[in-house]
Design a protein around this motif. Structure first.
Motif, PDB file in Angstrom:
ATOM      1  N   MET A   1       0.826  -1.277  -0.046  1.00  0.00           N
ATOM      2  CA  MET A   1      -0.197   0.138   0.012  1.00  0.00           C
ATOM      3  C   MET A   1       0.945   1.193   0.056  1.00  0.00           C
ATOM      4  SD  MET A   1      -3.268  -0.723   2.340  1.00  0.00           S
ATOM      5  CE  MET A   1      -2.465  -2.127   3.473  1.00  0.00           C
ATOM      6  N   ALA A   2       2.072   1.049   0.748  1.00  0.00           N
ATOM      7  CA  ALA A   2       3.030   2.574   0.666  1.00  0.00           C
ATOM      8  C   ALA A   2       3.472   2.630  -0.756  1.00  0.00           C
ATOM      9  CB  ALA A   2       4.019   1.957   1.829  1.00  0.00           C
ATOM     10  N   GLY A   3       3.699   1.504  -1.481  1.00  0.00           N
ATOM     11  CA  GLY A   3       4.076   1.774  -3.025  1.00  0.00           C
ATOM     12  C   GLY A   3       3.039   2.534  -3.756  1.00  0.00           C
ATOM     13  N   LEU A   4       1.798   2.045  -3.146  1.00  0.00           N
ATOM     14  CA  LEU A   4       0.729   2.954  -4.096  1.00  0.00           C
ATOM     15  C   LEU A   4       0.436   4.429  -3.631  1.00  0.00           C
ATOM     16  CD1 LEU A   4      -1.875  -0.187  -4.014  1.00  0.00           C
ATOM     17  CD2 LEU A   4      -0.837   0.743  -6.077  1.00  0.00           C
ATOM     18  N   GLY A   5       1.147   4.697  -2.483  1.00  0.00           N
ATOM     19  CA  GLY A   5       0.867   5.888  -1.947  1.00  0.00           C
ATOM     20  C   GLY A   5      -0.087   6.297  -0.649  1.00  0.00           C
ATOM     21  N   PHE A   6      -0.430   4.779   0.027  1.00  0.00           N
ATOM     22  CA  PHE A   6      -1.436   4.942   0.706  1.00  0.00           C
ATOM     23  C   PHE A   6      -0.845   4.300   2.222  1.00  0.00           C
ATOM     24  CE2 PHE A   6      -3.847   4.565  -2.932  1.00  0.00           C
ATOM     25  CZ  PHE A   6      -4.807   5.758  -2.843  1.00  0.00           C
ATOM     26  N   THR A   7      -1.407   4.821   3.391  1.00  0.00           N
ATOM     27  CA  THR A   7      -1.439   4.087   4.641  1.00  0.00           C
ATOM     28  C   THR A   7      -2.422   3.041   4.708  1.00  0.00           C
ATOM     29  OG1 THR A   7      -2.530   5.582   6.171  1.00  0.00           O
ATOM     30  CG2 THR A   7      -0.249   5.969   5.686  1.00  0.00           C
ATOM     31  N   ARG A   8      -2.451   2.096   5.627  1.00  0.00           N
ATOM     32  CA  ARG A   8      -3.899   1.233   5.625  1.00  0.00           C
ATOM     33  C   ARG A   8      -4.862   2.222   5.926  1.00  0.00           C
ATOM     34  NH1 ARG A   8      -4.758  -4.236   6.352  1.00  0.00           N
ATOM     35  NH2 ARG A   8      -2.418  -4.441   6.130  1.00  0.00           N
ATOM     36  N   GLU A   9      -4.925   3.061   6.782  1.00  0.00           N
ATOM     37  CA  GLU A   9      -6.338   3.963   7.319  1.00  0.00           C
ATOM     38  C   GLU A   9      -6.598   4.878   5.877  1.00  0.00           C
ATOM     39  OE1 GLU A   9      -8.391   4.068   9.466  1.00  0.00           O
ATOM     40  OE2 GLU A   9      -7.242   1.995  10.056  1.00  0.00           O
ATOM     41  N   GLU A  10      -5.375   5.352   5.098  1.00  0.00           N
ATOM     42  CA  GLU A  10      -5.639   6.077   3.750  1.00  0.00           C
ATOM     43  C   GLU A  10      -6.362   5.409   2.899  1.00  0.00           C
ATOM     44  OE1 GLU A  10      -2.117   9.352   4.464  1.00  0.00           O
ATOM     45  OE2 GLU A  10      -1.738   7.502   3.197  1.00  0.00           O
ATOM     46  N   TYR A  11      -5.930   3.937   3.024  1.00  0.00           N
ATOM     47  CA  TYR A  11      -6.433   2.921   1.796  1.00  0.00           C
ATOM     48  C   TYR A  11      -7.868   2.697   2.104  1.00  0.00           C
ATOM     49  CZ  TYR A  11      -5.697   0.163  -2.201  1.00  0.00           C
ATOM     50  OH  TYR A  11      -5.601  -0.624  -3.469  1.00  0.00           O
ATOM     51  N   ARG A  12      -8.299   2.755   3.505  1.00  0.00           N
ATOM     52  CA  ARG A  12      -9.612   2.735   3.930  1.00  0.00           C
ATOM     53  C   ARG A  12     -10.511   3.509   3.497  1.00  0.00           C
ATOM     54  NH1 ARG A  12     -12.861  -0.625   7.176  1.00  0.00           N
ATOM     55  NH2 ARG A  12     -11.142  -1.587   7.993  1.00  0.00           N
ATOM     56  N   GLY A  13      -9.793   4.936   3.569  1.00  0.00           N
ATOM     57  CA  GLY A  13     -10.626   6.208   3.282  1.00  0.00           C
ATOM     58  C   GLY A  13     -10.755   6.225   1.681  1.00  0.00           C
ATOM     59  N   PHE A  14      -9.598   5.707   1.019  1.00  0.00           N
ATOM     60  CA  PHE A  14     -10.096   5.625  -0.473  1.00  0.00           C
ATOM     61  C   PHE A  14     -11.037   4.511  -0.559  1.00  0.00           C
ATOM     62  CE2 PHE A  14      -8.742   3.259  -4.476  1.00  0.00           C
ATOM     63  CZ  PHE A  14      -8.918   4.348  -5.276  1.00  0.00           C
ATOM     64  N   ALA A  15     -11.361   3.585   0.062  1.00  0.00           N
ATOM     65  CA  ALA A  15     -12.407   2.705  -0.203  1.00  0.00           C
ATOM     66  C   ALA A  15     -13.923   3.330   0.101  1.00  0.00           C
ATOM     67  CB  ALA A  15     -12.181   1.248   0.636  1.00  0.00           C
ATOM     68  N   GLN A  16     -13.655   4.176   1.350  1.00  0.00           N
ATOM     69  CA  GLN A  16     -15.083   4.985   1.436  1.00  0.00           C
ATOM     70  C   GLN A  16     -15.203   6.038   0.496  1.00  0.00           C
ATOM     71  OE1 GLN A  16     -14.367   7.738   4.633  1.00  0.00           O
ATOM     72  NE2 GLN A  16     -16.148   7.745   5.346  1.00  0.00           N
ATOM     73  N   ARG A  17     -14.425   6.367  -0.165  1.00  0.00           N
ATOM     74  CA  ARG A  17     -14.778   7.453  -1.174  1.00  0.00           C
ATOM     75  C   ARG A  17     -14.983   6.918  -2.437  1.00  0.00           C
ATOM     76  NH1 ARG A  17      -9.844   9.400   0.944  1.00  0.00           N
ATOM     77  NH2 ARG A  17      -8.607   8.995  -0.921  1.00  0.00           N
ATOM     78  N   LYS A  18     -14.650   5.481  -2.863  1.00  0.00           N
ATOM     79  CA  LYS A  18     -15.039   4.626  -3.856  1.00  0.00           C
ATOM     80  C   LYS A  18     -16.558   4.303  -3.703  1.00  0.00           C
ATOM     81  CE  LYS A  18     -12.402   1.886  -6.263  1.00  0.00           C
ATOM     82  NZ  LYS A  18     -12.092   2.889  -7.312  1.00  0.00           N
TER      83      LYS A  18
END
Length: 402
Positions: free
Chosen positions: A148-165
Motif C-alpha cells: 500500500m505504501a508503494g501505491l501511496g497509502f497507509t492502511r487507514e488512507e486506503y480505507r478512506g479511499f475505499a470509503q470514497r469509492k
C-alpha cells in the motif's frame, strides 16, 4: 449478497483494454518517471511512481504483461488516463454527493468494508503470487502495508479511499436511477451479446465454462458439449497422488498406468461398496453426503475441455443421458461421475434474459452518465486550480507507422 454496483468503473476500462491488447501498433516506448506529483486534489497527491504501481498491481493481478500493454500506445494511454481520472473522481465524490443529497457512508460501514476487502484481495493475490511461501498473520499484514505504501497509502488512507469509492458508486447509482431503456436498445444488446458469445464460446470451451460460472453477464448462448456433473472421488493417499501426478504430467504413461492400477486396487473395497449402493438404487446425492463430494451443487464442464485429466474427460463424454453414471481412474483416485443436468445448446430466447440484459444496459448507461458529469466537474476544478493534473510524462508517444 454481492453488490455489483460497488465495482469500480476502472475495472471496466481495464477489462476492455485487456481484450484489445492483442491488437498492437508500433514499437513500445517507456514513460518518463521522476517521482513528481501527477495528480493533486483537496484530499490526496499521487506521484508518477504511484500511478505506475497501480498499473503494475492490475497487470499482475489479472495476469497481463505490462510490456504487452505498452505495445499499443492507445491502450496504455487510455489506461493511465483512466487510473488518474478514477483517483480524481473518487476524491471529488464526497463534495458532489453532498450536493446531490447523498450521505457519505461511515468508514466502518458494511459497504466500505466490502470494497476495502476487494482492494486488499487484489493486493493479497499479487503478494501471495510472488511470495516464496504463503504469507499469513503479521507477515501478511506487513506485506500489505508495504504494498500500500508503494501505491501511496497507509492502511487507514486506503480505507478512506475505499470509503470514497463507495461514495462514488452511490453517486453513480443516484445519477443513473432515472435512465430508461428502449426496445431497440434491448434488442441491439441481445444481438451484440449473442454474436460475441457465440464467436468466443464455440472457439474456446474453457472460456465458455468460465464465463458462465462467473455469472457477471447475461448468458445468451450455450455451445455444444456442456454438461452439469456431480462426482464422488475415492482418493489416493497424498504420496501416491503426488507421484502419479508427476508421471502423468511428464508423459510417462506406462509407469503412470502401472502405479495407478496398483494404487486403485487398494481402494477396491470402498469402490465396490459405492458401486453396489448405486446399483441397488441409492440416490447419488445421498452417497455424495456419505462419501464426500467434489461438487455438491453440480459442476459445469465441457466435453471439449482438454485441460481435464484425459481419462476424466473420456468418462464425461460417455455420459449420454441425465442420471447416467460413469467411472474412471486418475491420479486423484477413482471417480464416480453423474450427468446431473443438461445444458441445451444454442441461443437463449430474449424473453428469458431480458431482465439480466437490462441490468447490463443500465450499468453501462450509468457509467457513461457518471463519467460525463465527473469529467465536467474535473474540468471545472482544474480551471479553478482545486485539482492539478500533470501526467503527460506517463503517456506514450504514438509510433509514426501506427
Amino acid at each position: 449478497m454481492k453488490k455489483k454496483w460497488l465495482l469500480s468503473m476502472l475495472t471496466v476500462v481495464l477489462v476492455v483494454a485487456f481484450l484489445l491488447a492483442g491488437c498492437t501498433a508500433g514499437q513500445a516506448n517507456e514513460p518518463a518517471v521522476s517521482g513528481k506529483t501527477v495528480l493533486k486534489t483537496a484530499l490526496s497527491e499521487y506521484t508518477d511512481k504511484e500511478i505506475l504501481a497501480r498499473v503494475a498491481l492490475y497487470c499482475d493481478y489479472y495476469g497481463v504483461e505490462e510490456d504487452a500493454l505498452k505495445e499499443d500506445t492507445q491502450i496504455w494511454n487510455r489506461l493511465i488516463e483512466g487510473i488518474v481520472n478514477d483517483y480524481a473522481f473518487v476524491d471529488m465524490a464526497a463534495a458532489m454527493a453532498e450536493e446531490s443529497g447523498i450521505p457519505v457512508p461511515d468508514a466502518q460501514s458494511e459497504e466500505v468494508e466490502t470494497v476495502f476487502g476487494q482492494l486488499l484481495t487484489e493486493i493479497d493475490g499479487v503478494i501471495q503470487k510472488n511470495a516464496q511461501e504463503p504469507l499469513e498473520g503479521e507477515a501478511l499484514l506487513k506485506a500489505e502495508d508495504e504494498y500500500m505504501a508503494g501505491l501511496g497509502f497507509t492502511r487507514e488512507e486506503y480505507r478512506g479511499f475505499a470509503q470514497r469509492k463507495v461514495t462514488s458508486a452511490l453517486l453513480q447509482r443516484e445519477w443513473g436511477k432515472d435512465i430508461e431503456i428502449t426496445e431497440e436498445e434491448l434488442q441491439s444488446e441481445y444481438q451484440a451479446n449473442l454474436d460475441a458469445q457465440k464467436q468466443y464460446m464455440d472457439i474456446d470451451p474453457v472460456y465458455a465454462v468460465n464465463f458462465i460460472k462467473k455469472g457477471e453477464q447475461a448468458v445468451v448462448y450455450y455451445p455444444q458439449g456442456l454438461k452439469y456433473i456431480k462426482s464422488i472421488t475415492v482418493p489416493l493417499d497424498a504420496e501416491t497422488r503426488g507421484k502419479a501426478a508427476i508421471l502423468y504430467n511428464e508423459g510417462k504413461m506406462r509407469d503412470y498406468n502401472i502405479l495407478l492400477e496398483e494404487a486403485v486396487a487398494a481402494l477396491e473395497p470402498e469402490i465396490e461398496e459405492i458401486r453396489a449402493k448405486l446399483q441397488s438404487g441409492t440416490p447419488f446425492e445421498e452417497l455424495m453426503g456419505e462419501y464426500g463430494a467434489d461438487g455438491q451443487e453440480g459442476q459445469l464442464v465441457s466435453e471439449a475441455d482438454t485441460k481435464m485429466i484425459t481419462d476424466f474427460q473420456k468418462a464425461v463424454k460417455e455420459l449420454q443421458n441425465v442420471g447416467d453414471v460413469a467411472e474412471c481412474d486418475t491420479y486423484e483416485g477413482h471417480h464416480f461421475i453423474q450427468y446431473s443436468a443438461e445444458v441445451k445448446p444454442g441461443a437463449v430466447p430474449l424473453d428469458e434474459v431480458s431482465e439480466a440484459l437490462k441490468q447490463g444496459i443500465l450499468q453501462k448507461k450509468a457509467i457513461a452518465s457518471y463519467e460525463q458529469k465527473m469529467l465536467q466537474a474535473l474540468n471545472t476544478a482544474k480551471e479553478a486550480g482545486t485539482v492539478v493534473l500533470d501526467f503527460d510524462s506517463l503517456m506514450l508517444e504514438e509510433a509514426e507507422n501506427a
